[in-house]
Design a protein around this motif. Structure first.
Motif, short mmCIF file in Angstrom:
data_model
loop_
_atom_site.label_atom_id
_atom_site.label_comp_id
_atom_site.label_asym_id
_atom_site.label_seq_id
_atom_site.Cartn_x
_atom_site.Cartn_y
_atom_site.Cartn_z
N GLN A 298 0.82 -1.12 -0.21
CA GLN A 298 -0.15 -0.08 -0.08
C GLN A 298 1.00 1.23 0.03
O GLN A 298 1.57 1.42 1.07
N GLU A 299 1.25 1.81 -1.23
CA GLU A 299 1.87 3.11 -1.25
C GLU A 299 1.63 4.18 -0.44
O GLU A 299 2.51 4.83 0.02
N GLU A 300 0.45 4.28 -0.09
CA GLU A 300 0.05 5.46 1.01
C GLU A 300 0.57 5.30 2.24
O GLU A 300 0.59 6.13 3.17
N ALA B 239 5.17 9.00 1.21
CA ALA B 239 3.52 9.41 1.30
C ALA B 239 3.22 10.02 2.37
O ALA B 239 2.59 11.09 2.43
#
Ligand SMILES: Cc1cc2nc3c(=O)[nH]c(=O)nc-3n(C[C@H](O)[C@H](O)[C@H](O)COP(=O)(O)OP(=O)(O)OC[C@H]3O[C@@H](n4cnc5c(N)ncnc54)[C@H](O)[C@@H]3O)c2cc1C
Ligand code: SF4
Ligand code: SF4
Lengths: 474, 453
Positions: free
Chosen positions: B46-48, B53
């Motif tokens: 999950q890049e967030e 991020a």
């Protein structure tokens, strides 16, 4: 300023939710923020982020997107530096990081089949454990995906001997706008039937479709490697060194150049191993069998020290004034760590930079470097040059202080001049980083109207509504 | 073309060492280097949750108030394990835990309060929590608390194994290789320099055995306790308090520790927990401490992991080492490298030399998932990270696809009992709390014994 921020309709949101349950759909601005940008630092507007796990989900998504005219932005690790995955028009970002399985490594076929989200270094480790080799090695190897590497045709240090990503893509599956699934190429190392649609996707920057599966060519893993760092008294002497290496019939795996300005930069961060007399350096890697490698190192040494070839007497045709070498990973690593440290240390010179990765025909390298130095002098700005000189690919870092409006203007002017210089030598605006949003304004310097028109027609046959990464690349 | 910008600093030529004022942090370049090491991101995809991020969220909160919701932004940013890996790799030196600490400090809430209670009143609370696990039926406890309780259960010391790494003999003839000893020798006293143990909260409160063994080892090695001063004056190293967003308490803790070291005449400061060591190693960067001239350097030089003091001492693996059931072959040992062990891990170097091929350590990013406040804020993420860590430690258990498993790595029988060793108090507790059946987790001090005299 518009008061109404762009957003999805309730029906669109609902449809997306049907395809992407749970946290495979992101809508909250806090969560989608990072998906607005990439390593190029431009910002766009993600209306939603989806994370497919299966090809079927991608098919459904592209069916919906076509129906609703929704722009689609494929995204790997977002390490590209040209805005290639920025949602410049508000649209849906497709993070492919959950499609990250290595599906097959076939020892006898010398083929690996992977999903696009596999991190390049992970694939390399997996194949190397079996004595196989996937050569493309962008410096971003730990932070980029095979899907992204394919879509940008990533290069790397080893491109000199082994070529870039293009050379390794045998076949792929791509989902096209509307949801059609294209399977093209295959697992054969040779294939000349029909137009090469597979390679059309290589370097297409997500403008044709979403790649969901890739078949890659593998090689046998070379037994051993060695690295030589050769320091010369001048940039000219280093360039003559490059010529002598090739004249001697040696094809190194990697051949990197460090200009005097870059050497100074490295020296500001760490105590350099080289003496002050070194004003240009070559970092050279060789590979081969354990038996042959010492011989190759010897040949390289001779080539660098034997200046009595056809260019004898040419100004600067001098042997290295200093050198160091390492055999095997542990000994080589400090030399390459120094190379990787260049990019961060550039900021010690000025707080801002414009980074270009131009390439020129190999024989024009010295002319290009001398020309760039003249541009730096004319604009009174430090321009740092280094890079994959074996391929004629030079990283040009134009350093400036963004707080000084005059320097900003000069940096912009210097950029245009570098581009024109490179084109005057039949060079290219980008050797590996691609066009994205960053270089579209310079495309006319390189692409003819006919080329541009044909490229647009090709795109139109894949993507008639222009929803795939619109307005990027060409 | 990429246009990268670093923030303005008063002296851009000194970018390496400059400490920016807190309201003008260096800018994130979005280069993505940190995505290669962040366990919160790597285990979820999950890049967030990636450090970059989070820095983008922090920047938006700072520069564009109102653009993001404070609560959801904090919830997202809170999903961090405080492992510090991002800060170690970032060319700009940006640290998510530090930025989070500042954010938390501004907006304290119950989670941080609870954690503070947990640390500050540890002596009372930990055994109480551990006790609760015996009486509270799991089903009625909310998931977050359940996880805490599982960790608490791990805090009850397991029955001590018979030591199977035994200190055999010191090596007086090699004393001179040790600069400290050489100094002592030139001063005319043959003994090693005085040393003070910084045991850390966990050992002091719930694993006194580690503390006892470590002290005994120091004596055995010839390091006397300092003539004045008292180890009991040490308190929490402060880093957990800092990251939990309680900077005042952290600063007080640091000041007390510095005073205690000074009072003891600035002896060697010996640690056996990677996280404590990391916390103490950061002291010279803290301007709030009243450092005297040259004292920062003295602190840095005095701070030593216990396993770097062997100086030629010989250890022996005894017959008590765990063996494979019904076989004379030794059972496998796995080593977990703590996230807070930056650079070479001296514990791993020593154990590898001692145990040879019998000990394996997974490569790559393996975080135990402890994560300080995260345990309270996002137990699901802590669990996901722990699962990934176990897959790395026990590749024979991991869900590998047959077609990608290298043919050269035979899968050992799953019936073998496996011992996991590590060199961090927090990792030991967390791994013990999440260990699958058939795996025993120890701090290496648990398995080290001294010669019977
Ligand atoms: C520190 C650093 C060093 C770098 N070094 C090099 C280098 O040495 N050589 C080099 O060539 N590049 C280099 N790059 C640039 C970058 O890493 C490469 O362009 C890389 O290939 C991008 O991969 P990614 O996974 O990050 O893709 P992204 O940046 O996420 O995407 C790049 C493009 O690919 C498209 N795309 C991604 N996945 C798919 C898919 N499945 N289907 C269709 N389109 C897709 C995106 O839409 C976008 O247009 C470097 C970058 C950094 C930050
Ligand atoms: S490594 Fe540092 S600068 Fe690079 S993206 Fe991560 S936080 Fe930003
Ligand atoms: S401290 Fe660790 S978990 Fe937190 S953001 Fe940094 S790398 Fe990720």
């Amino acid at each position: 300023m518009s008061t109404q921020a762009p957003h999805l309709t309730a029906a669109q949101e609902h449809s997306l939710r049907d395809i992407f349950p749970g946290d495979s759909l992101l809508l909250a601005p806090e969560q989608t923020l990072i998906f607005a940008t990439d390593a190029g630092r431009r910002m766009g507007t993600p209306l939603a982020v989806v994370r497919p796990r299966t090809e079927a989900q991608v098919v459904e998504l592209l069916r919906l997107a076509q129906l609703e005219h929704l722009p689609i932005y494929a995204r790997g690790r977002a390490s590209n530096q040209v805005g290639a995955c920025v949602p410049a028009k508000p649209g849906i970002v497709v993070s492919l990081l959950h499609m990250n399985r290595i599906l097959d490594i076939a020892d006898d076929d010398f083929v690996a089949e992977v999903e696009p989200g596999v991190v390049t270094a992970d694939l390399q480790r997996a194949v190397e454990a079996r004595g196989l080799f996937y050569p493309p090695d962008p410096a971003s190897i730990d932070i980029s995906t095979i899907g992204g590497n394919v879509a940008t045709c990533a290069g790397g240090m080893r491109a000199l001997k082994y070529g870039v990503t293009r050379e390794y893509v045998l076949g792929l599956t791509a989902v096209l706008p509307g949801g059609k699934v294209l399977r093209t190429g295959g697992r054969c190392h040779k294939n000349v039937v029909g137009l090469d649609l597979t390679r059309l996707f290589v370097g297409s920057e997500g403008t044709l479709g979403i790649v969901t599966r890739i078949a890659l060519k593998l090689l046998p893993l070379p037994q051993a490697t060695a690295t030589l760092l050769a320091g010369f008294g001048s940039m000219e002497a280093a360039m003559h060194g490059v010529r002598r290496i090739f004249r001697a019939g040696i094809l190194p795996v990697a051949l990197e150049f460090l200009s005097p300005e870059v050497l100074d930069c490295v020296a500001r961060r760490q105590t350099p191993p080289w003496p002050d007399s070194v004003r240009g350096a070559l970092l050279i890697r060789l590979d081969g069998s354990r038996e042959s490698l010492p011989l190759e190192i010897r040949r390289m040494h001779d080539a660098l020290h034997t200046t009595g070839d056809t260019s004898a007497g040419a100004p600067g045709n001098e042997p290295p004034v200093w050198s160091a070498h390492g055999v095997g990973h542990d000994e080589e690593e400090p030399l390459w760590a120094m190379r990787r440290g260049i990019s961060p240390s550039t900021y010690l010179v000025r707080p801002n930079k414009i980074g270009e990765d131009v390439a020129v025909p190999r024989g024009r390298l010295l002319d290009a470097l001398t020309g760039i130095r003249a541009i730096a002098d004319a604009h009174d700005l430090p321009i740092l040059t280094y890079g994959h000189v074996g391929d004629g690919n030079i990283h040009v870092n134009i350093m400036y202080d963004g707080a000084d409006p005059a320097e900003v203007t000069r940096a912009d002017a210097a950029t245009v001049e570098v581009m024109r210089l490179v084109r005057s030598m039949d060079g290219t605006l980008s050797g590996e980083h691609g066009v994205g949003m960053a270089k579209t304004e310079f495309l006319h310097l390189q692409l003819s109207p006919l080329e541009t028109e044909l490229m647009r027609q090709v795109k139109h046959s894949f993507d008639p509504l222009g929803i795939m990464n619109p307005d990027k690349a060409y | 073309m990429s246009t990268d910008t670093t923030p303005k600093s008063t002296d851009s030529t000194n970018g390496d060492t400059q400490v920016d004022p807190p309201d003008q942090p260096r800018a994130c370049l979005l280069c993505g280097q940190c995505t290669a090491v962040c366990p919160a991101f790597l285990t979820t995809g999950q890049e967030e949750l990636s450090p970059r991020a989070k820095h983008l969220v922090f920047a938006a909160l700072r520069d564009e108030p109102g653009r993001l919701g404070l609560k959801p932004a904090r919830e997202l940013a809170d999903r961090c394990l405080s492992c510090g890996r991002c800060a170690a790799i970032c060319p700009q030196g940006l640290s998510v835990p530090q930025a989070l600490a500042a954010l938390r400090a501004k907006h304290p809430n119950w989670q941080q309060w609870l954690w503070k209670q947990w640390i500050e009143h540890g002596r009372l609370l930990w055994p109480a929590l551990a006790q609760m696990t015996r009486v509270v039926p799991g089903a009625v406890v909310p998931e977050g608390v359940q996880h805490m309780l599982r960790s608490a259960a791990a805090m009850l010391p397991p029955p001590p194994p018979a030591p199977w790494i035994v200190a055999d003999r010191t090596a007086p003839d090699t004393l001179r290789d040790d600069p400290d000893a050489t100094q002592a020798a030139t001063r005319g006293d043959a003994a090693r320099p005085p040393a003070m143990l910084f045991a850390g909260c966990t050992a002091r409160r719930i694993r006194p055995r580690w503390q006892d063994t470590a002290r005994a080892l120091l004596r055995w090695l010839g390091h006397p306790a300092p003539a004045q001063g008292n180890e009991h004056d040490f308190t929490c190293c402060g880093s957990t308090l800092e990251h939990a967003g309680i900077p005042d308490a952290a600063a007080t803790a640091r000041a007390r520790n510095l005073d205690a070291w000074r009072a003891a005449g600035r002896p060697l400061l010996v640690t056996f927990c990677a996280t404590c060591h990391h916390g103490l190693a950061e002291y010279p960067g803290h301007a709030d401490l009243d450092w005297q001239d040259g004292e920062r350097e003295a602190w840095a030089a005095a701070l030593r992991p216990l396993s770097t003091l062997w100086n030629g001492a010989v250890f022996r693996v005894t017959d008590d080492a765990p063996a494979q059931p019904e076989a004379s072959a030794p059972a496998p040992v796995r080593y977990h490298q703590p996230c807070h062990r930056k650079g070479t891990d001296p514990d791993a170097v020593w154990l590898r030399a001692l145990l040879g091929s019998r000990m394996r350590a997974p490569g790559g990013v393996n975080c135990c998932g402890m994560g300080g406040v995260l345990q309270l804020a996002a137990p699901d993420l802590s669990r996901t990270v722990a699962d990934a860590c176990w897959n790395g430690l026990l590749p024979e258990r991991a869900t590998t696809k047959a077609d990608t498993t290298p043919p050269t790595s035979p899968t050992p029988p799953v019936t073998t009992e496996i011992t996991v060793l590590t060199g961090c108090s927090g990792c030991t507790l967390q791994l013990a709390a999440t260990a699958p059946a058939g795996v025993r987790v120890f701090h290496w001090l648990d398995v080290v014994g001294l010669p019977q005299s």
